[in-house]
Design a protein around this motif. Structure first.
Motif, PDB file in Angstrom:
ATOM      1  N   CYS A  55       0.781  -1.247   0.000  1.00  0.00           N
ATOM      2  CA  CYS A  55       0.000   0.000   0.000  1.00  0.00           C
ATOM      3  C   CYS A  55       0.812   1.297   0.000  1.00  0.00           C
ATOM      4  O   CYS A  55       0.402   2.273  -0.628  1.00  0.00           O
ATOM      5  CB  CYS A  55      -0.929   0.025   1.215  1.00  0.00           C
ATOM      6  N   HIS A  59       0.356   5.337  -0.943  1.00  0.00           N
ATOM      7  CA  HIS A  59      -0.269   6.010   0.197  1.00  0.00           C
ATOM      8  C   HIS A  59       0.780   6.321   1.257  1.00  0.00           C
ATOM      9  O   HIS A  59       0.901   5.633   2.262  1.00  0.00           O
ATOM     10  CB  HIS A  59      -1.383   5.123   0.781  1.00  0.00           C
ATOM     11  N   ALA A  64       0.041  10.968  -1.104  1.00  0.00           N
ATOM     12  CA  ALA A  64      -1.105  10.363  -0.427  1.00  0.00           C
ATOM     13  C   ALA A  64      -2.258  10.212  -1.411  1.00  0.00           C
ATOM     14  O   ALA A  64      -3.193  11.012  -1.432  1.00  0.00           O
ATOM     15  CB  ALA A  64      -1.512  11.201   0.778  1.00  0.00           C
ATOM     16  N   ASN A  69      -2.995   8.533   3.611  1.00  0.00           N
ATOM     17  CA  ASN A  69      -1.577   8.393   3.949  1.00  0.00           C
ATOM     18  C   ASN A  69      -1.470   7.268   4.979  1.00  0.00           C
ATOM     19  O   ASN A  69      -2.019   7.367   6.070  1.00  0.00           O
ATOM     20  CB  ASN A  69      -1.054   9.709   4.511  1.00  0.00           C
TER      21      ASN A  69
END
Length: 124
Positions: A55, A59, A64, A69
């Protein structure tokens, strides 16, 4: 001639029956399917590495994507507790399916994330 043929067929049946009884004709057993361990899911040892692998390339604090984030525990906890983390990785209706444009995370990864969230998304 028929007696020789009958004898050969009989011998073949006897030998194949012996091989079957001994398991010699069976294909090697497939390796056991690993089980998914959700007994001791922790943020530090399970969740953070999973997010790092799947991820945080999109992020993070520098980029982001979608306003999410996942670079710190506090930020992950917020997304976990509001349902967005599980909704997205589980591709549930009303959530943006993650990873974007990719295949759904393995069921075990989702189960581990869900267990962590159900246990209060604590920092451990």
């Amino acid at each position: 001639m028929y007696s020789k043929l009958l004898l050969l067929l009989s011998a073949g049946l006897v030998f194949s029956a012996c091989a079957s009884e001994n398991g010699e004709d069976q294909v090697a057993d497939a390796p056991p399917t690993p089980t998914c361990n959700t007994a001791n899911v922790t943020y530090t040892l399970t969740v953070a590495p999973l997010l790092q692998k799947s991820c945080t390339s999109c992020h993070n604090s520098n980029f982001a994507s979608g306003g999410v984030n996942l670079s710190t525990y506090a930020r992950v906890r917020t997304v976990a507790l509001n349902g967005r983390l599980i909704g997205s990785v589980n591709h549930e209706a009303g959530y943006s399916p993650m990873p974007k444009g990719g295949t759904k995370l393995p069921d075990c990864d989702i189960s581990q994330l869900r267990k962590w969230v159900e246990d209060g998304a604590i920092e451990n």
